[in-house]
Write a protein that holds these residues in place. Structure first.
Motif, PDB file in Angstrom:
ATOM      1  N   LEU A  71      -7.423   5.729  -3.827  1.00  0.00           N
ATOM      2  CA  LEU A  71      -6.039   5.401  -4.121  1.00  0.00           C
ATOM      3  C   LEU A  71      -5.123   5.877  -2.999  1.00  0.00           C
ATOM      4  CD1 LEU A  71      -3.818   4.286  -5.864  1.00  0.00           C
ATOM      5  CD2 LEU A  71      -3.905   6.372  -7.248  1.00  0.00           C
ATOM      6  N   LYS A  72      -5.353   7.089  -2.515  1.00  0.00           N
ATOM      7  CA  LYS A  72      -4.523   7.589  -1.428  1.00  0.00           C
ATOM      8  C   LYS A  72      -4.731   6.762  -0.163  1.00  0.00           C
ATOM      9  CE  LYS A  72      -2.477  11.606   0.517  1.00  0.00           C
ATOM     10  NZ  LYS A  72      -1.946  12.918   0.131  1.00  0.00           N
TER      11      LYS A  72
ATOM     12  N   SER B 296     -11.161   5.907  -7.454  1.00  0.00           N
ATOM     13  CA  SER B 296     -10.436   7.155  -7.700  1.00  0.00           C
ATOM     14  C   SER B 296     -10.225   7.398  -9.192  1.00  0.00           C
ATOM     15  CB  SER B 296      -9.080   7.130  -7.000  1.00  0.00           C
ATOM     16  OG  SER B 296      -9.219   7.325  -5.625  1.00  0.00           O
ATOM     17  N   PRO B 297     -10.734   8.530  -9.700  1.00  0.00           N
ATOM     18  CA  PRO B 297     -10.420   8.907 -11.074  1.00  0.00           C
ATOM     19  C   PRO B 297      -9.094   9.669 -11.100  1.00  0.00           C
ATOM     20  CG  PRO B 297     -12.075  10.398 -10.179  1.00  0.00           C
ATOM     21  CD  PRO B 297     -11.701   9.453  -9.077  1.00  0.00           C
TER      22      PRO B 297
ATOM     23  N   PHE C  63       6.002  -2.947  -6.417  1.00  0.00           N
ATOM     24  CA  PHE C  63       5.367  -1.731  -6.929  1.00  0.00           C
ATOM     25  C   PHE C  63       4.059  -1.467  -6.186  1.00  0.00           C
ATOM     26  CE2 PHE C  63       8.425  -2.367 -10.214  1.00  0.00           C
ATOM     27  CZ  PHE C  63       8.658  -1.110 -10.745  1.00  0.00           C
ATOM     28  N   ASP C  64       3.740  -0.193  -6.029  1.00  0.00           N
ATOM     29  CA  ASP C  64       2.585   0.213  -5.219  1.00  0.00           C
ATOM     30  C   ASP C  64       1.322   0.454  -6.040  1.00  0.00           C
ATOM     31  OD1 ASP C  64       4.164   0.745  -2.622  1.00  0.00           O
ATOM     32  OD2 ASP C  64       5.189   2.003  -4.095  1.00  0.00           O
ATOM     33  N   MET C  65       1.483   0.793  -7.306  1.00  0.00           N
ATOM     34  CA  MET C  65       0.361   1.204  -8.153  1.00  0.00           C
ATOM     35  C   MET C  65       0.575   0.579  -9.521  1.00  0.00           C
ATOM     36  SD  MET C  65      -0.607   5.116  -9.241  1.00  0.00           S
ATOM     37  CE  MET C  65      -1.985   5.457 -10.362  1.00  0.00           C
ATOM     38  N   ILE C  66      -0.316  -0.311  -9.914  1.00  0.00           N
ATOM     39  CA  ILE C  66      -0.079  -1.095 -11.127  1.00  0.00           C
ATOM     40  C   ILE C  66      -1.292  -1.031 -12.043  1.00  0.00           C
ATOM     41  CG2 ILE C  66       0.481  -3.371 -12.029  1.00  0.00           C
ATOM     42  CD1 ILE C  66       1.749  -3.999  -9.302  1.00  0.00           C
ATOM     43  N   SER C  67      -1.049  -0.615 -13.279  1.00  0.00           N
ATOM     44  CA  SER C  67      -2.099  -0.652 -14.295  1.00  0.00           C
ATOM     45  C   SER C  67      -2.135  -2.038 -14.910  1.00  0.00           C
ATOM     46  CB  SER C  67      -1.826   0.397 -15.374  1.00  0.00           C
ATOM     47  OG  SER C  67      -2.739   0.248 -16.439  1.00  0.00           O
TER      48      SER C  67
ATOM     49  N   GLY D 218     -13.604  -3.758 -10.121  1.00  0.00           N
ATOM     50  CA  GLY D 218     -12.851  -4.087  -8.912  1.00  0.00           C
ATOM     51  C   GLY D 218     -11.572  -3.300  -8.753  1.00  0.00           C
ATOM     52  N   ALA D 219     -11.359  -2.313  -9.614  1.00  0.00           N
ATOM     53  CA  ALA D 219     -10.150  -1.501  -9.539  1.00  0.00           C
ATOM     54  C   ALA D 219     -10.242  -0.485  -8.405  1.00  0.00           C
ATOM     55  CB  ALA D 219      -9.931  -0.770 -10.868  1.00  0.00           C
ATOM     56  N   ASP D 220      -9.076  -0.096  -7.884  1.00  0.00           N
ATOM     57  CA  ASP D 220      -9.010   1.000  -6.915  1.00  0.00           C
ATOM     58  C   ASP D 220      -9.032   2.352  -7.616  1.00  0.00           C
ATOM     59  OD1 ASP D 220      -8.774  -0.571  -4.561  1.00  0.00           O
ATOM     60  OD2 ASP D 220      -6.656  -0.907  -4.991  1.00  0.00           O
ATOM     61  N   TRP D 221      -8.596   2.361  -8.858  1.00  0.00           N
ATOM     62  CA  TRP D 221      -8.492   3.622  -9.598  1.00  0.00           C
ATOM     63  C   TRP D 221      -8.648   3.346 -11.091  1.00  0.00           C
ATOM     64  CZ3 TRP D 221      -4.296   3.512 -12.966  1.00  0.00           C
ATOM     65  CH2 TRP D 221      -3.304   2.567 -12.674  1.00  0.00           C
ATOM     66  N   VAL D 222      -9.078   4.371 -11.799  1.00  0.00           N
ATOM     67  CA  VAL D 222      -9.162   4.319 -13.255  1.00  0.00           C
ATOM     68  C   VAL D 222      -8.393   5.511 -13.805  1.00  0.00           C
ATOM     69  CG1 VAL D 222     -10.664   4.424 -15.285  1.00  0.00           C
ATOM     70  CG2 VAL D 222     -11.402   3.155 -13.247  1.00  0.00           C
TER      71      VAL D 222
END
Length: 266
Positions: free
Chosen positions: A7-8, A69-70, A232-236, A38-42
């Motif tokens: 994520l970073k 990234s968790p 937005f930079d980070m989207i759930s 396929g997510a960058d983070w969970v």
């Protein structure tokens, strides 16, 4: 460690929004399914999800082992919860129900080793969730810079001081449902009032002005795409719980020769 924090890395690459998913159902197999999607983070949700401390310790390494990234949403502002999340190897924390600048300052202090903060050092577990695994010394030296501190903007009080909060953290993360409730404009049947849209825009602008990232919780891919276009930079994108129910209902309706009546989950 920064190279292991997907994520970073996505934030630093600045090539578009980082998409993620929300884990509310416990189990390392669930974690692996989400990480392989396929997510960058969970986001391991220990606030509203059915995830306790033990389940968190299973989810985080399962996600990290797949190069994702968790991130852990802790249940409350208590500092020991921050320590437990980071000591289990989370790449970042998300803290809910922030109201004051002082609370944010205390969150950051609890998440960082001295001299920047007051986090205690000693977990042998955290290092295994970075590849290559750092030594104890390397973790101590690199954690403050490598781990992400995020707070949710979801109260009227936090919104009123969001410009002061933004410089203190890595990410402002909008919780639209609680934010709507707290400013007197709840989301009803998926409808968002202009006042809530304005509050969300103010949060994004505050993050931009401070040179920080901004995230938001969404309930569908279509909504996530819309907020991506907004910058937005980070989207759930979705939660495991709601997607599982929707997918099962749709498959059963198809099997029975019926049209599935999709009902908004939120």
């Amino acid at each position: 460690m920064i190279q292991s924090n997907r994520l970073k890395q996505a934030f630093q690459a600045n090539k578009g929004p980082s998409m993620g998913v929300w884990q509310m159902i416990p189990g390392s197999n669930v974690s692996r399914i989400l990480a392989r999607a396929g997510a960058d983070w969970v986001m391991v949700d220990c606030e509203h999800g059915n995830i306790d401390d033990a389940a968190m310790h299973e989810a985080v390494p399962a996600i990290a082992a797949l190069g994702v990234s968790p991130i852990v949403r802790i249940p409350d502002l208590q500092h020991w919860m921050i320590k437990r999340a980071l000591d289990c190897g989370a790449h970042g924390i998300l803290v809910p129900l922030i109201r004051t600048v002082e609370e944010v300052e205390n969150v950051v202090a609890a998440a960082k080793f001295p001299p920047q903060g007051r986090r205690g050092f000693g977990s042998p577990i955290a290092m295994q969730n970075f590849n290559p695994a750092p030594t104890f010394t390397e973790y101590l030296q690199q954690a403050n810079e490598s781990l992400l501190n995020m707070v949710q903007i979801e109260t009227k009080e936090a919104l009123e001081v969001v410009e002061k909060i933004a410089p203190l953290v890595d990410v402002l993360f909008v919780g639209p449902f609680d934010l709507g409730n707290n400013i007197g404009h709840p989301i009803i049947d998926g409808k968002m009032d202009p006042e809530l849209d304005e509050a969300i825009s103010r949060t994004l602008k505050a993050a931009r002005a401070a040179g920080k990232k901004c995230g938001i919780f969404c309930t569908s891919g279509a909504q996530a795409s819309s907020y991506a276009n907004d910058g937005f930079d980070m989207i759930s994108v979705a939660t495991d719980y709601t997607l599982l129910g929707a997918a099962m209902a749709e498959s059963l309706a198809t099997a029975r020769g019926r049209e599935h009546n999709k009902v908004a989950s939120y």
